[in-house]
Design a protein around this motif. Sequence first.
Motif, PDB file in Angstrom:
ATOM      1  N   PRO A 162       0.846  -1.190   0.000  1.00 25.62           N
ATOM      2  CA  PRO A 162       0.000   0.000   0.000  1.00 25.62           C
ATOM      3  C   PRO A 162       0.889   1.251   0.000  1.00 25.62           C
ATOM      4  CG  PRO A 162       0.178  -0.833   2.229  1.00 25.62           C
ATOM      5  CD  PRO A 162       1.002  -1.755   1.346  1.00 25.62           C
ATOM      6  N   LEU A 163       0.436   2.300  -0.646  1.00 27.82           N
ATOM      7  CA  LEU A 163       1.217   3.533  -0.764  1.00 27.82           C
ATOM      8  C   LEU A 163       0.345   4.730  -0.430  1.00 27.82           C
ATOM      9  CD1 LEU A 163       2.763   2.715  -4.258  1.00 27.82           C
ATOM     10  CD2 LEU A 163       4.063   2.754  -2.125  1.00 27.82           C
ATOM     11  N   LEU A 164       0.984   5.766   0.083  1.00 27.77           N
ATOM     12  CA  LEU A 164       0.280   7.036   0.226  1.00 27.77           C
ATOM     13  C   LEU A 164       0.375   7.777  -1.104  1.00 27.77           C
ATOM     14  CD1 LEU A 164      -1.089   8.084   2.860  1.00 27.77           C
ATOM     15  CD2 LEU A 164       0.595   9.907   2.815  1.00 27.77           C
ATOM     16  N   GLU A 165      -0.720   8.374  -1.528  1.00 28.94           N
ATOM     17  CA  GLU A 165      -0.812   9.001  -2.852  1.00 28.94           C
ATOM     18  C   GLU A 165      -0.957  10.516  -2.732  1.00 28.94           C
ATOM     19  OE1 GLU A 165      -3.735   7.734  -6.214  1.00 28.94           O
ATOM     20  OE2 GLU A 165      -4.734   9.309  -5.026  1.00 28.94           O
ATOM     21  N   PHE A 166      -0.264  11.232  -3.630  1.00 30.54           N
ATOM     22  CA  PHE A 166      -0.457  12.668  -3.787  1.00 30.54           C
ATOM     23  C   PHE A 166      -0.801  12.916  -5.247  1.00 30.54           C
ATOM     24  CE2 PHE A 166       2.183  12.196  -0.053  1.00 30.54           C
ATOM     25  CZ  PHE A 166       1.566  13.051   0.852  1.00 30.54           C
ATOM     26  N   ASN A 167      -2.041  13.345  -5.500  1.00 31.58           N
ATOM     27  CA  ASN A 167      -2.569  13.476  -6.850  1.00 31.58           C
ATOM     28  C   ASN A 167      -2.713  14.951  -7.207  1.00 31.58           C
ATOM     29  OD1 ASN A 167      -4.432  13.288  -9.199  1.00 31.58           O
ATOM     30  ND2 ASN A 167      -4.581  11.138  -8.569  1.00 31.58           N
ATOM     31  N   HIS A 168      -2.071  15.357  -8.314  1.00 27.71           N
ATOM     32  CA  HIS A 168      -2.121  16.747  -8.745  1.00 27.71           C
ATOM     33  C   HIS A 168      -3.476  17.033  -9.379  1.00 27.71           C
ATOM     34  CE1 HIS A 168      -0.654  20.233 -11.402  1.00 27.71           C
ATOM     35  NE2 HIS A 168      -0.733  20.658 -10.156  1.00 27.71           N
TER      36      HIS A 168
ATOM     37  N   GLY B 212       5.907   3.645   1.634  1.00 29.18           N
ATOM     38  CA  GLY B 212       6.142   4.177   0.296  1.00 29.18           C
ATOM     39  C   GLY B 212       5.145   5.264  -0.089  1.00 29.18           C
ATOM     40  N   LEU B 213       5.585   6.161  -0.984  1.00 30.63           N
ATOM     41  CA  LEU B 213       4.755   7.261  -1.483  1.00 30.63           C
ATOM     42  C   LEU B 213       4.774   7.265  -2.999  1.00 30.63           C
ATOM     43  CD1 LEU B 213       6.325  10.193   0.630  1.00 30.63           C
ATOM     44  CD2 LEU B 213       4.487   8.657   1.352  1.00 30.63           C
ATOM     45  N   TYR B 214       3.746   7.898  -3.600  1.00 26.73           N
ATOM     46  CA  TYR B 214       3.818   8.172  -5.034  1.00 26.73           C
ATOM     47  C   TYR B 214       3.023   9.426  -5.367  1.00 26.73           C
ATOM     48  CZ  TYR B 214      -0.863   6.166  -6.050  1.00 26.73           C
ATOM     49  OH  TYR B 214      -2.204   5.897  -6.108  1.00 26.73           O
ATOM     50  N   PHE B 215       3.361  10.001  -6.519  1.00 29.17           N
ATOM     51  CA  PHE B 215       2.768  11.246  -6.971  1.00 29.17           C
ATOM     52  C   PHE B 215       2.175  11.042  -8.361  1.00 29.17           C
ATOM     53  CE2 PHE B 215       6.149  12.001  -4.031  1.00 29.17           C
ATOM     54  CZ  PHE B 215       5.708  13.019  -3.195  1.00 29.17           C
ATOM     55  N   VAL B 216       0.983  11.576  -8.595  1.00 28.69           N
ATOM     56  CA  VAL B 216       0.302  11.428  -9.877  1.00 28.69           C
ATOM     57  C   VAL B 216       0.145  12.809 -10.517  1.00 28.69           C
ATOM     58  CG1 VAL B 216      -1.708  10.520 -11.094  1.00 28.69           C
ATOM     59  CG2 VAL B 216      -1.039   9.538  -8.885  1.00 28.69           C
ATOM     60  N   THR B 217       0.600  12.940 -11.765  1.00 30.56           N
ATOM     61  CA  THR B 217       0.365  14.152 -12.547  1.00 30.56           C
ATOM     62  C   THR B 217      -0.402  13.761 -13.810  1.00 30.56           C
ATOM     63  OG1 THR B 217       2.532  13.909 -13.614  1.00 30.56           O
ATOM     64  CG2 THR B 217       2.404  15.364 -11.688  1.00 30.56           C
ATOM     65  N   HIS B 218      -1.042  14.737 -14.431  1.00 31.09           N
ATOM     66  CA  HIS B 218      -1.907  14.479 -15.573  1.00 31.09           C
ATOM     67  C   HIS B 218      -1.505  15.360 -16.752  1.00 31.09           C
ATOM     68  CE1 HIS B 218      -4.564  12.297 -12.792  1.00 31.09           C
ATOM     69  NE2 HIS B 218      -4.266  13.272 -11.947  1.00 31.09           N
TER      70      HIS B 218
END
Length: 312
Positions: free
Chosen positions: A11-17, A83-89
């Motif tokens: 599982p990861l923490l998400e940061f979504n732009h 773990g972390l992840y970042f989402v850009t569009h």
Amino acid sequence: MMPDILCLGEPLLEFNHVGGADWRQGFGGDVSNVTVAAARQGASAGLLTRVGADRFGRSLVEMLEAEGVDVSHVSRDEDAPTGLYFVTHGETGHEFAYRRTGSAASRMAPQDLPPGLSGASVLHVSGITQAISESARASVTAAMAAARQTGARVSYDPNLRLALWPIEVARPTILRALASCDIALPGLDDARILMDLDDPEVILRRIQEMGPAIVALTMGRDGVLVGAEGEVHHIPSPTVEAIDATGAGDCFDGAFIARLVADDTPLDAAVYAAHAAALSTLGHGAVGPIPNAQAVRDAMRRTKDRSQIRAN
């Protein structure tokens, strides 16, 4: 008591732009998303993993508990982070940037597995879990073997991520897992790379020949090909105004497995899961937009997509 569906992964923490300087904090991780999707359909689902003994890890566990996910096999690592992840569009869709090297989940090892995995009906694993470390890869192999010994079905999504491991390592590992699973859930883009083939029906039949009793090949907006019991069917993707496709494939997997455990046929499960996946694209993030069973049933009544299914 073991849940009906046990998922092994990170599982990861998400940061979504979401625009401008704004980022929305959420949750993700392919197998974790599958677990939540299954639970929202009313299935008994649990996650087997490690998280850091940090605020991010606590947030993930709190989210899973709120979703009704069994967290009795989530352990906390005092020496490694969550773990972390970042989402850009952009014009080509969504892009991901990860901060997961050395994460708590990457330190999973076969000795972390509960004895025998007794009680689970389905074990779900993925290629991403195999890619994050050698010990996590060994954990997947050991878990699949243990599931086989207890009579549980193994569900597997290749989820090829070449940023995590080279194709020379990924291809043989994933193909071995496909040959050892009961329910194969590949995406078309990944399958084309792994199989060095192009035609979706040829790919599906080749995977069937490897051994899985059920194959659901997801093709994004082109829907799903599902092969089982000697038949192949095409399920169209319901038309929606998609906002963010992050985690849509994971939503499909969780909904599909949940319906199989509820004794749906593979075809009915795939129709249901295609609707769930489409609905999951209507909001930002991997977990937040996953629909519940009532929302999926309502969408199925509206679209009546079963009339569009064709046998191949």
